[in-house]
Write an enzyme that holds these catalytic residues in place. Structure first.
Site, PDB file in Angstrom:
ATOM      1  N   ALA A 176       0.869  -1.179   0.000  1.00  0.00           N
ATOM      2  CA  ALA A 176       0.000   0.000   0.000  1.00  0.00           C
ATOM      3  C   ALA A 176       0.906   1.228   0.000  1.00  0.00           C
ATOM      4  CB  ALA A 176      -0.886  -0.013   1.232  1.00  0.00           C
TER       5      ALA A 176
ATOM      6  N   GLY B  81       0.682  -5.062   0.875  1.00  0.00           N
ATOM      7  CA  GLY B  81      -0.462  -5.139  -0.032  1.00  0.00           C
ATOM      8  C   GLY B  81      -0.114  -5.760  -1.376  1.00  0.00           C
TER       9      GLY B  81
ATOM     10  N   GLU C 114      -0.404  -9.366  -0.760  1.00  0.00           N
ATOM     11  CA  GLU C 114      -1.837  -9.651  -0.574  1.00  0.00           C
ATOM     12  C   GLU C 114      -2.601  -9.620  -1.891  1.00  0.00           C
ATOM     13  OE1 GLU C 114      -1.868  -6.565   2.469  1.00  0.00           O
ATOM     14  OE2 GLU C 114      -2.787  -8.001   3.837  1.00  0.00           O
TER      15      GLU C 114
ATOM     16  N   GLU D 270       4.375  -5.213   7.390  1.00  0.00           N
ATOM     17  CA  GLU D 270       3.571  -4.184   8.062  1.00  0.00           C
ATOM     18  C   GLU D 270       3.994  -3.937   9.508  1.00  0.00           C
ATOM     19  OE1 GLU D 270       2.345  -6.560   6.088  1.00  0.00           O
ATOM     20  OE2 GLU D 270       0.834  -5.688   4.761  1.00  0.00           O
TER      21      GLU D 270
HETATM   22  N1  CAA Z   1       4.605   3.264  -0.510  1.00  0.00           N
HETATM   23  C1  CAA Z   1       5.040   4.435  -1.024  1.00  0.00           C
HETATM   24  N2  CAA Z   1       6.214   4.579  -1.649  1.00  0.00           N
HETATM   25  C2  CAA Z   1       7.005   3.502  -1.732  1.00  0.00           C
HETATM   26  C3  CAA Z   1       6.626   2.268  -1.217  1.00  0.00           C
HETATM   27  C4  CAA Z   1       5.370   2.159  -0.582  1.00  0.00           C
HETATM   28  N3  CAA Z   1       4.900   1.004  -0.108  1.00  0.00           N
HETATM   29  N4  CAA Z   1       7.618   1.373  -1.453  1.00  0.00           N
HETATM   30  C5  CAA Z   1       8.574   2.036  -2.094  1.00  0.00           C
HETATM   31  N5  CAA Z   1       8.211   3.337  -2.279  1.00  0.00           N
HETATM   32  C6  CAA Z   1       8.974   4.391  -2.916  1.00  0.00           C
HETATM   33  C7  CAA Z   1      10.111   4.868  -2.028  1.00  0.00           C
HETATM   34  O1  CAA Z   1       9.638   5.785  -1.071  1.00  0.00           O
HETATM   35  C8  CAA Z   1      11.036   5.486  -3.046  1.00  0.00           C
HETATM   36  O2  CAA Z   1      10.524   6.763  -3.371  1.00  0.00           O
HETATM   37  P1  CAA Z   1      11.510   8.062  -3.430  1.00  0.00           P
HETATM   38  O3  CAA Z   1      12.412   7.766  -4.587  1.00  0.00           O
HETATM   39  O4  CAA Z   1      10.564   9.194  -3.669  1.00  0.00           O
HETATM   40  O5  CAA Z   1      12.228   8.094  -2.128  1.00  0.00           O
HETATM   41  C9  CAA Z   1      10.861   4.592  -4.265  1.00  0.00           C
HETATM   42  O6  CAA Z   1       9.634   3.910  -4.063  1.00  0.00           O
HETATM   43  C10 CAA Z   1      11.955   3.564  -4.406  1.00  0.00           C
HETATM   44  O7  CAA Z   1      12.051   2.852  -3.191  1.00  0.00           O
HETATM   45  P2  CAA Z   1      13.437   2.635  -2.407  1.00  0.00           P
HETATM   46  O8  CAA Z   1      14.359   3.743  -2.666  1.00  0.00           O
HETATM   47  O9  CAA Z   1      13.104   2.330  -0.976  1.00  0.00           O
HETATM   48  O10 CAA Z   1      13.956   1.318  -3.153  1.00  0.00           O
HETATM   49  P3  CAA Z   1      14.902   0.146  -2.551  1.00  0.00           P
HETATM   50  O11 CAA Z   1      15.245  -0.705  -3.707  1.00  0.00           O
HETATM   51  O12 CAA Z   1      15.991   0.731  -1.738  1.00  0.00           O
HETATM   52  O13 CAA Z   1      13.954  -0.663  -1.542  1.00  0.00           O
HETATM   53  C11 CAA Z   1      11.928  -1.801  -0.824  1.00  0.00           C
HETATM   54  C12 CAA Z   1      12.867  -1.403  -2.006  1.00  0.00           C
HETATM   55  C13 CAA Z   1      12.652  -2.792   0.079  1.00  0.00           C
HETATM   56  C14 CAA Z   1      10.712  -2.440  -1.453  1.00  0.00           C
HETATM   57  C15 CAA Z   1      11.541  -0.537  -0.031  1.00  0.00           C
HETATM   58  O14 CAA Z   1      11.089   0.464  -0.909  1.00  0.00           O
HETATM   59  C16 CAA Z   1      10.470  -0.771   0.996  1.00  0.00           C
HETATM   60  O15 CAA Z   1      10.742  -1.297   2.067  1.00  0.00           O
HETATM   61  N6  CAA Z   1       9.204  -0.359   0.704  1.00  0.00           N
HETATM   62  C17 CAA Z   1       8.098  -0.470   1.620  1.00  0.00           C
HETATM   63  C18 CAA Z   1       7.605  -1.890   1.724  1.00  0.00           C
HETATM   64  C19 CAA Z   1       6.473  -1.966   2.737  1.00  0.00           C
HETATM   65  O16 CAA Z   1       6.635  -1.691   3.891  1.00  0.00           O
HETATM   66  N7  CAA Z   1       5.288  -2.386   2.250  1.00  0.00           N
HETATM   67  C20 CAA Z   1       4.123  -2.563   3.086  1.00  0.00           C
HETATM   68  C21 CAA Z   1       3.282  -1.314   3.066  1.00  0.00           C
HETATM   69  S1  CAA Z   1       1.972  -1.384   4.237  1.00  0.00           S
HETATM   70  C22 CAA Z   1       0.725  -2.238   3.495  1.00  0.00           C
HETATM   71  O17 CAA Z   1       0.859  -2.723   2.411  1.00  0.00           O
HETATM   72  C23 CAA Z   1      -0.568  -2.333   4.269  1.00  0.00           C
HETATM   73  C24 CAA Z   1      -1.491  -3.408   3.804  1.00  0.00           C
HETATM   74  O18 CAA Z   1      -1.479  -4.516   4.301  1.00  0.00           O
HETATM   75  C25 CAA Z   1      -2.477  -3.138   2.760  1.00  0.00           C
END
Ligand code: CAA
Length: 263
Positions: free
Chosen positions: A69, A113, A116, A136
Site C-alpha cells: 500500500a 499489499g 496480498e 507491516e
Molecule cells: N509506498 C510508497 N512509496 C514507496 C513504497 C510504498 N509502499 N515502497 C517504495 N516506495 C517508494 C520509495 O519511497 C522510493 O521513493 P523516493 O524515490 O521518492 O524516495 C521509491 O519507491 C523507491 O524505493 P526505495 O528507494 O526504498 O527502493 P529500494 O530498492 O531501496 O527498496 C523496498 C525497495 C525494500 C521495497 C523498499 O522500498 C520498501 O521497504 N518499501 C516499503 C515496503 C512496505 O513496507 N510495504 C508494506 C506497506 S503497508 C501495506 O501494504 C498495508 C497493507 O497490508 C495493505
C-alpha cells in the site's frame, strides 16, 4: 487505446483471449495507492465484461510486482477516516466481481499489499528471486488486505505467524516450495512467457467450465471438505446443462477437436 485512459496501469491483450494489467508506477515500485486500485478495478471489470477475454494476468515490472500500500498516502490517515471510508475494502473487489481466472505474475518485490494482491489472484507464478513478505509490523500496523488470512491458509500457521510477526521476506523459490506460487522461473522473461502460455491455455477452454473450476476451487478456501464436496457435485451436475459439455464429449467420442461455444 484503452490504456490511454489510465495513469498508473497499462492494459493490453498480449495473446488471443488474454487480458493483461501491468501495474505501472515505477518511481514508487508500484505502491498501491487508492487511485491505482480504482484503475485496477475498472480495468478488471472491463475484462470481466468483455466476452472474448478468457483469462487475465496481473503483473508489474522485473523490479517490483508491488511494494505494498502507498505508505505516503497512509501516513496521515486517521482511524475515523479509515473506518468510515472502509479503507482497503475495495482492494478485494476482484475476488467477487471477476469470475474469470486471474494469474499474478510476480517479479521483484511483492510486499504488504503487493503480496496480498498476489494472494487474491487465482494462481501465482513468480521468479525464484521474487521478494514476498508482510512487513507491516515494521510500520506499526498489521496486514490489512487479507494477508493474515490468505497467507495462513496457503502456508499454515507456523510459517505465516513467523513471517507476519517478524516482517521477514520469503523468496519466490520458497513461495513455490511452500505452495504459495504454483511455479517459479529463473527470470522475468521466462516467467512472462510461461504465464502467457498458461493464460492462453485456460482461455482456450470452455468459458462455463473454466468459471466453474475457479468457483469450486476457491470455495475450498471457505468450506469444510464435506460441504465443499457437496458444493462441487452440485456445480458438476449443472455442467450437464451446458452446451460445452455436449461439444466436449461429442468431440472426444468422434476424435475431433472441441470447438467451444462462445456467445
Ligand atoms: N509506498 C510508497 N512509496 C514507496 C513504497 C510504498 N509502499 N515502497 C517504495 N516506495 C517508494 C520509495 O519511497 C522510493 O521513493 P523516493 O524515490 O521518492 O524516495 C521509491 O519507491 C523507491 O524505493 P526505495 O528507494 O526504498 O527502493 P529500494 O530498492 O531501496 O527498496 C523496498 C525497495 C525494500 C521495497 C523498499 O522500498 C520498501 O521497504 N518499501 C516499503 C515496503 C512496505 O513496507 N510495504 C508494506 C506497506 S503497508 C501495506 O501494504 C498495508 C497493507 O497490508 C495493505
Amino acid at each position: 487505446s484503452a490504456s490511454d485512459s489510465y495513469e498508473f496501469i497499462k492494459v493490453s491483450e498480449p495473446r488471443a483471449r488474454v487480458g493483461q494489467v501491468t501495474l505501472n508506477r515505477p518511481k514508487a515500485l508500484n505502491a498501491l495507492s487508492t487511485p491505482l486500485i480504482k484503475e485496477l478495478n475498472t480495468a478488471l471489470r472491463a475484462f470481466q465484461g468483455t466476452p472474448s477475454i478468457g483469462a487475465i494476468i496481473i503483473t508489474g515490472s522485473a523490479r517490483a510486482f508491488a511494494a505494498g500500500a502507498d505508505i505516503k498516502e497512509m501516513a496521515p490517515l486517521t482511524f475515523s477516516r479509515a473506518y468510515l471510508d472502509s479503507f482497503i475494502e475495495n482492494w478485494s473487489e476482484l475476488t467477487t466481481s471477476v469470475k474469470k481466472p486471474i494469474i499474478a505474475a510476480v517479479s521483484g518485490h511483492a510486499l504488504g499489499g503487493g503480496c496480498e494482491l498476489a494472494l487474491m489472484c487465482d494462481l501465482i507464478y513468480c521468479t525464484t528471486s521474487a521478494n514476498f513478505g508482510q512487513p507491516e509490523i515494521k510500520l506499526g500496523i498489521i496486514p490489512g488486505a487479507g494477508g493474515s488470512q490468505r497467507l495462513t491458509k496457503a502456508i499454515g500457521k507456523a510459517k505465516a505467524m513467523e513471517l507476519i510477526l517478524t516482517g521477514k521476506s520469503f523468496s519466490g523459490e520458497e513461495a513455490e516450495k511452500w505452495g504459495v506460487a504454483a511455479r517459479s522461473y529463473p527470470d522475468h522473461e521466462s516467467l512472462m512467457k510461461a504465464t502467457l502460455d498458461t493464460a492462453e491455455t485456460i482461455a482456450s477452454y470452455s468459458r462455463v467450465a473454466v468459471q466453474a473450476c475457479k468457483e469450486v476451487v476457491n470455495k475450498s478456501q471457505d468450506l469444510g471438505v464435506r460441504d465443499g464436496v457437496d458444493y462441487e457435485r452440485r456445480v458438476f451436475h449443472s455442467l450437464f446443462g451446458s452446451i460445452d459439455q455436449k461439444i466436449g464429449m461429442t468431440a472426444f467420442v468422434e476424435k475431433k477437436k472441441a470447438e467451444w461455444f462462445h456467445e
